[in-house]
Scaffold this active site. Sequence first.
Site, PDB file in Angstrom:
ATOM      1  N   ARG A 108      50.592 -19.087   2.320  1.00 50.27           N
ATOM      2  CA  ARG A 108      49.381 -18.270   2.331  1.00 50.27           C
ATOM      3  C   ARG A 108      49.081 -17.776   3.743  1.00 50.27           C
ATOM      4  O   ARG A 108      48.488 -16.718   3.906  1.00 50.27           O
ATOM      5  CB  ARG A 108      48.173 -19.080   1.844  1.00 50.27           C
ATOM      6  CG  ARG A 108      48.200 -19.395   0.365  1.00 50.27           C
ATOM      7  CD  ARG A 108      46.886 -20.014  -0.053  1.00 50.27           C
ATOM      8  NE  ARG A 108      45.790 -19.257   0.528  1.00 50.27           N
ATOM      9  CZ  ARG A 108      44.588 -19.742   0.812  1.00 50.27           C
ATOM     10  NH1 ARG A 108      44.314 -20.994   0.563  1.00 50.27           N
ATOM     11  NH2 ARG A 108      43.659 -18.988   1.329  1.00 50.27           N
ATOM     12  N   ILE A 131      31.992 -27.785  10.822  1.00 47.81           N
ATOM     13  CA  ILE A 131      31.884 -26.537  10.035  1.00 47.81           C
ATOM     14  C   ILE A 131      31.978 -26.807   8.532  1.00 47.81           C
ATOM     15  O   ILE A 131      31.179 -26.312   7.754  1.00 47.81           O
ATOM     16  CB  ILE A 131      32.990 -25.523  10.442  1.00 47.81           C
ATOM     17  CG1 ILE A 131      33.040 -25.337  11.958  1.00 47.81           C
ATOM     18  CG2 ILE A 131      32.808 -24.188   9.715  1.00 47.81           C
ATOM     19  CD1 ILE A 131      31.891 -24.605  12.586  1.00 47.81           C
ATOM     20  N   LYS A 153      46.129 -13.412   9.838  1.00 46.86           N
ATOM     21  CA  LYS A 153      45.716 -13.361   8.426  1.00 46.86           C
ATOM     22  C   LYS A 153      44.221 -13.063   8.320  1.00 46.86           C
ATOM     23  O   LYS A 153      43.801 -12.199   7.550  1.00 46.86           O
ATOM     24  CB  LYS A 153      46.015 -14.709   7.745  1.00 46.86           C
ATOM     25  CG  LYS A 153      45.350 -14.858   6.378  1.00 46.86           C
ATOM     26  CD  LYS A 153      45.600 -16.207   5.751  1.00 46.86           C
ATOM     27  CE  LYS A 153      44.666 -17.306   6.187  1.00 46.86           C
ATOM     28  NZ  LYS A 153      43.374 -17.375   5.489  1.00 46.86           N
ATOM     29  N   CYS A 167      40.563 -22.472  -0.411  1.00 50.19           N
ATOM     30  CA  CYS A 167      40.938 -23.833  -0.024  1.00 50.19           C
ATOM     31  C   CYS A 167      39.819 -24.812  -0.354  1.00 50.19           C
ATOM     32  O   CYS A 167      38.643 -24.510  -0.154  1.00 50.19           O
ATOM     33  CB  CYS A 167      41.190 -23.900   1.481  1.00 50.19           C
ATOM     34  SG  CYS A 167      42.792 -23.302   1.983  1.00 50.19           S
ATOM     35  N   ARG A 214      31.355 -24.530   0.253  1.00 51.27           N
ATOM     36  CA  ARG A 214      31.480 -23.127   0.640  1.00 51.27           C
ATOM     37  C   ARG A 214      30.673 -22.170  -0.249  1.00 51.27           C
ATOM     38  O   ARG A 214      31.222 -21.342  -0.980  1.00 51.27           O
ATOM     39  CB  ARG A 214      32.948 -22.718   0.700  1.00 51.27           C
ATOM     40  CG  ARG A 214      33.744 -23.584   1.634  1.00 51.27           C
ATOM     41  CD  ARG A 214      35.182 -23.175   1.731  1.00 51.27           C
ATOM     42  NE  ARG A 214      35.399 -22.067   2.642  1.00 51.27           N
ATOM     43  CZ  ARG A 214      36.565 -21.455   2.780  1.00 51.27           C
ATOM     44  NH1 ARG A 214      37.586 -21.832   2.052  1.00 51.27           N
ATOM     45  NH2 ARG A 214      36.711 -20.474   3.637  1.00 51.27           N
ATOM     46  N   PRO A 215      29.362 -22.269  -0.165  1.00 51.68           N
ATOM     47  CA  PRO A 215      28.516 -21.381  -0.966  1.00 51.68           C
ATOM     48  C   PRO A 215      28.528 -19.939  -0.444  1.00 51.68           C
ATOM     49  O   PRO A 215      29.138 -19.657   0.590  1.00 51.68           O
ATOM     50  CB  PRO A 215      27.119 -21.991  -0.801  1.00 51.68           C
ATOM     51  CG  PRO A 215      27.167 -22.756   0.473  1.00 51.68           C
ATOM     52  CD  PRO A 215      28.585 -23.184   0.679  1.00 51.68           C
ATOM     53  N   VAL A 216      27.846 -19.030  -1.162  1.00 51.07           N
ATOM     54  CA  VAL A 216      27.788 -17.627  -0.721  1.00 51.07           C
ATOM     55  C   VAL A 216      26.342 -17.159  -0.522  1.00 51.07           C
ATOM     56  O   VAL A 216      26.069 -15.965  -0.521  1.00 51.07           O
ATOM     57  CB  VAL A 216      28.515 -16.674  -1.717  1.00 51.07           C
ATOM     58  CG1 VAL A 216      30.021 -16.902  -1.675  1.00 51.07           C
ATOM     59  CG2 VAL A 216      27.980 -16.821  -3.128  1.00 51.07           C
ATOM     60  N   ASP A 217      25.434 -18.116  -0.341  1.00 53.03           N
ATOM     61  CA  ASP A 217      24.028 -17.737  -0.230  1.00 53.03           C
ATOM     62  C   ASP A 217      23.740 -16.802   0.952  1.00 53.03           C
ATOM     63  O   ASP A 217      22.924 -15.881   0.842  1.00 53.03           O
ATOM     64  CB  ASP A 217      23.128 -18.989  -0.156  1.00 53.03           C
ATOM     65  CG  ASP A 217      23.617 -20.015   0.854  1.00 53.03           C
ATOM     66  OD1 ASP A 217      24.807 -19.988   1.223  1.00 53.03           O
ATOM     67  OD2 ASP A 217      22.813 -20.857   1.302  1.00 53.03           O
ATOM     68  N   ARG A 238      39.340 -17.045  -1.390  1.00 48.53           N
ATOM     69  CA  ARG A 238      37.917 -16.860  -1.135  1.00 48.53           C
ATOM     70  C   ARG A 238      37.591 -15.492  -0.532  1.00 48.53           C
ATOM     71  O   ARG A 238      36.601 -14.855  -0.885  1.00 48.53           O
ATOM     72  CB  ARG A 238      37.433 -17.966  -0.195  1.00 48.53           C
ATOM     73  CG  ARG A 238      35.965 -17.886   0.120  1.00 48.53           C
ATOM     74  CD  ARG A 238      35.498 -19.088   0.893  1.00 48.53           C
ATOM     75  NE  ARG A 238      34.172 -18.905   1.427  1.00 48.53           N
ATOM     76  CZ  ARG A 238      33.055 -19.171   0.785  1.00 48.53           C
ATOM     77  NH1 ARG A 238      33.097 -19.649  -0.439  1.00 48.53           N
ATOM     78  NH2 ARG A 238      31.883 -18.965   1.338  1.00 48.53           N
TER      79      ARG A 238
HETATM   80  C1  EPZ Z   1      36.385 -18.084   7.559  1.00 47.09           C
HETATM   81  O1  EPZ Z   1      35.951 -18.618   6.320  1.00 47.09           O
HETATM   82  C2  EPZ Z   1      37.885 -18.263   7.595  1.00 47.09           C
HETATM   83  N1  EPZ Z   1      38.489 -17.526   6.495  1.00 47.09           N
HETATM   84  C3  EPZ Z   1      38.235 -19.754   7.494  1.00 47.09           C
HETATM   85  O2  EPZ Z   1      39.633 -19.882   7.609  1.00 47.09           O
HETATM   86  C4  EPZ Z   1      37.567 -20.473   8.667  1.00 47.09           C
HETATM   87  O3  EPZ Z   1      37.805 -21.864   8.526  1.00 47.09           O
HETATM   88  C5  EPZ Z   1      36.065 -20.212   8.653  1.00 47.09           C
HETATM   89  O4  EPZ Z   1      35.803 -18.772   8.667  1.00 47.09           O
HETATM   90  C6  EPZ Z   1      35.345 -20.811   9.859  1.00 47.09           C
HETATM   91  O5  EPZ Z   1      35.900 -20.303  11.035  1.00 47.09           O
HETATM   92  C7  EPZ Z   1      38.821 -16.254   6.656  1.00 47.09           C
HETATM   93  O6  EPZ Z   1      38.558 -15.628   7.678  1.00 47.09           O
HETATM   94  C8  EPZ Z   1      39.541 -15.593   5.533  1.00 47.09           C
HETATM   95  P1  EPZ Z   1      32.156 -19.331   7.095  1.00 47.09           P
HETATM   96  P2  EPZ Z   1      34.487 -18.348   5.787  1.00 47.09           P
HETATM   97  O7  EPZ Z   1      31.365 -18.476   6.187  1.00 47.09           O
HETATM   98  O8  EPZ Z   1      34.068 -16.993   6.219  1.00 47.09           O
HETATM   99  C9  EPZ Z   1      28.752 -22.216   5.342  1.00 47.09           C
HETATM  100  C10 EPZ Z   1      41.766 -20.540   6.891  1.00 47.09           C
HETATM  101  O9  EPZ Z   1      42.335 -21.659   6.851  1.00 47.09           O
HETATM  102  N2  EPZ Z   1      28.265 -21.094   4.520  1.00 47.09           N
HETATM  103  O10 EPZ Z   1      32.168 -18.984   8.547  1.00 47.09           O
HETATM  104  O11 EPZ Z   1      34.494 -18.666   4.357  1.00 47.09           O
HETATM  105  C11 EPZ Z   1      30.130 -22.693   4.925  1.00 47.09           C
HETATM  106  O12 EPZ Z   1      30.056 -23.544   3.811  1.00 47.09           O
HETATM  107  C12 EPZ Z   1      40.332 -20.397   6.449  1.00 47.09           C
HETATM  108  O13 EPZ Z   1      42.326 -19.507   7.270  1.00 47.09           O
HETATM  109  C13 EPZ Z   1      27.151 -21.261   3.740  1.00 47.09           C
HETATM  110  O14 EPZ Z   1      26.544 -22.341   3.721  1.00 47.09           O
HETATM  111  O15 EPZ Z   1      33.666 -19.450   6.586  1.00 47.09           O
HETATM  112  C14 EPZ Z   1      30.604 -23.352   6.184  1.00 47.09           C
HETATM  113  O16 EPZ Z   1      30.039 -24.632   6.278  1.00 47.09           O
HETATM  114  C15 EPZ Z   1      39.790 -21.632   5.837  1.00 47.09           C
HETATM  115  N3  EPZ Z   1      26.719 -20.231   2.984  1.00 47.09           N
HETATM  116  C16 EPZ Z   1      30.006 -22.471   7.279  1.00 47.09           C
HETATM  117  O17 EPZ Z   1      28.939 -21.761   6.667  1.00 47.09           O
HETATM  118  C17 EPZ Z   1      27.344 -19.028   2.977  1.00 47.09           C
HETATM  119  O18 EPZ Z   1      26.924 -18.111   2.279  1.00 47.09           O
HETATM  120  C18 EPZ Z   1      30.944 -21.497   7.927  1.00 47.09           C
HETATM  121  O19 EPZ Z   1      31.685 -20.829   6.925  1.00 47.09           O
HETATM  122  C19 EPZ Z   1      28.482 -18.858   3.786  1.00 47.09           C
HETATM  123  C20 EPZ Z   1      28.932 -19.914   4.553  1.00 47.09           C
END
Ligand code: EPZ
Length: 430
Positions: A409, A339, A22, A126, A131-134, A102
């Site tokens: 999902r 994480i 996925k 989820c 989960r911010p986007v900064d 997301r």
């Molecule tokens: C991806 O999410 C996956 N989703 C998640 O899988 C997975 O848990 C995650 O990576 C970690 O491996 C997909 O690939 C679709 P991140 P993502 O940005 O990209 C923080 C599932 O069950 N962060 O690597 O959203 C964030 O809050 C899902 O399939 C910021 O602070 O995760 C987290 O603490 C759930 N600011 C950390 O970084 C930002 O702008 C890592 O998140 C972006 C992220």
Amino acid sequence: MERIRLVGGHALSGELPISGAKNAALPLMIASLLTEEELVLRNVPRLADVRQLNLILENHGTSIEPVDSDPGFNGMGGQTLRFNTPSITSTTAPYDLVSAMRASFWVIGPLLAREHEAKVSLPGGCAIGTRPVDFYLDGLRALGAEIELDEGYVIARAPKGGLVGAKLRFPKVSVGATHVVMMAATLANGTTIIENAAQEPEIGNLAECLIALGARISGIGTPRLVIEGVEKLGGATFEVLPDRIETGTYAMAAAMTGGNILLRGARAENLRAALDVLELTGASVTDEDDGVRIIGPNGPIRPVDVETQPFPGFPTDLQAQFMALMTRSAGVSKIKETIFENRFMHVAELARFGADISVDGQVATIRGVNELRGAQVMATDLRASVSLIIAGLAAKGETIVNRIYHLDRGFERLEDKLRACGAEIERLDA
Ligand code: EPZ
């Protein structure tokens, strides 16, 4: 509302085919927005998230057609889809489409790169933390984008002439931000260097696909990605890699039930850390030509402490499943979630089976019990839901899992796959 009923106590045995990932399929589908030519994706899993993303892409002008369906092993092969976006018909990704998932926020990268503008609703997904986007926005700003936030939307504009290559470093590893900035940089003017990039196999899968489309990317599998912008991308046919989280999930289920299964098509190198942990619990893990064989521990399940980490560490997406396994260990184990700050919602549900788990901040302490008992439980997020299935497979008596739309999902034909390996499991309509 659909529910799953299962009766525990059957050791899983046989072969279980692993679907396309996925979390690889979603960014690959989004990458199709970068080109006016055709992207054909093979081994796309049949999942609710894929259907949701199809709607989002169609909103931007993509036509999506199935090519054929490869029935594969036991009729469980993935689908082949053609994506064509001759022109982007809308650069807006509205709230009602984006809030359901997301990853749909990630369209911001290709839209900005190709059309030089994007208006994308802030994401949902989820409920596992804030989960911010900064990081995404800072990354796109580094490429020259101007960004403003307006009534829940991110409005991004590239400079005249398009995005500009730059050197940037993410403060923390982020899978999504790496996908987005890498996609955006493929069409930027000049070279982009991303430091502290995510190294997840899904990032490598996307990078290889972008290269097949004509992008210039090096450093795949390292924390330093170098992307030389090109003027245009072409077409390609590309295959989604096997799902390492699905693999790890069924591996835990096999260990939990004392089973013996071949995870057909699985790639051990994409989840080494989790497989190493499974071996420490006493399970046997063998790389075979056509997949990975898991045999449950010959004796009690040994407790093992785990800390989630970005790849190549133990994945957060297997944390809940491993916790389910540890509920039956012969001792005490600790799991630290590093994480996401709110990814222990399965703890309360696992307790309904009689599990003994306490949580202190980001650390869960699991005291193994001799027996789990079937229960009525509720799925809370995708990976948490499947931890309840794992617990139910090993529990005595009947388990009912409610709110299973979370499972749909991310797990293709879960009941069929488990039933084919001897589990007593069915979907109830109400
Ligand atoms: C991806 O999410 C996956 N989703 C998640 O899988 C997975 O848990 C995650 O990576 C970690 O491996 C997909 O690939 C679709 P991140 P993502 O940005 O990209 C923080 C599932 O069950 N962060 O690597 O959203 C964030 O809050 C899902 O399939 C910021 O602070 O995760 C987290 O603490 C759930 N600011 C950390 O970084 C930002 O702008 C890592 O998140 C972006 C992220």
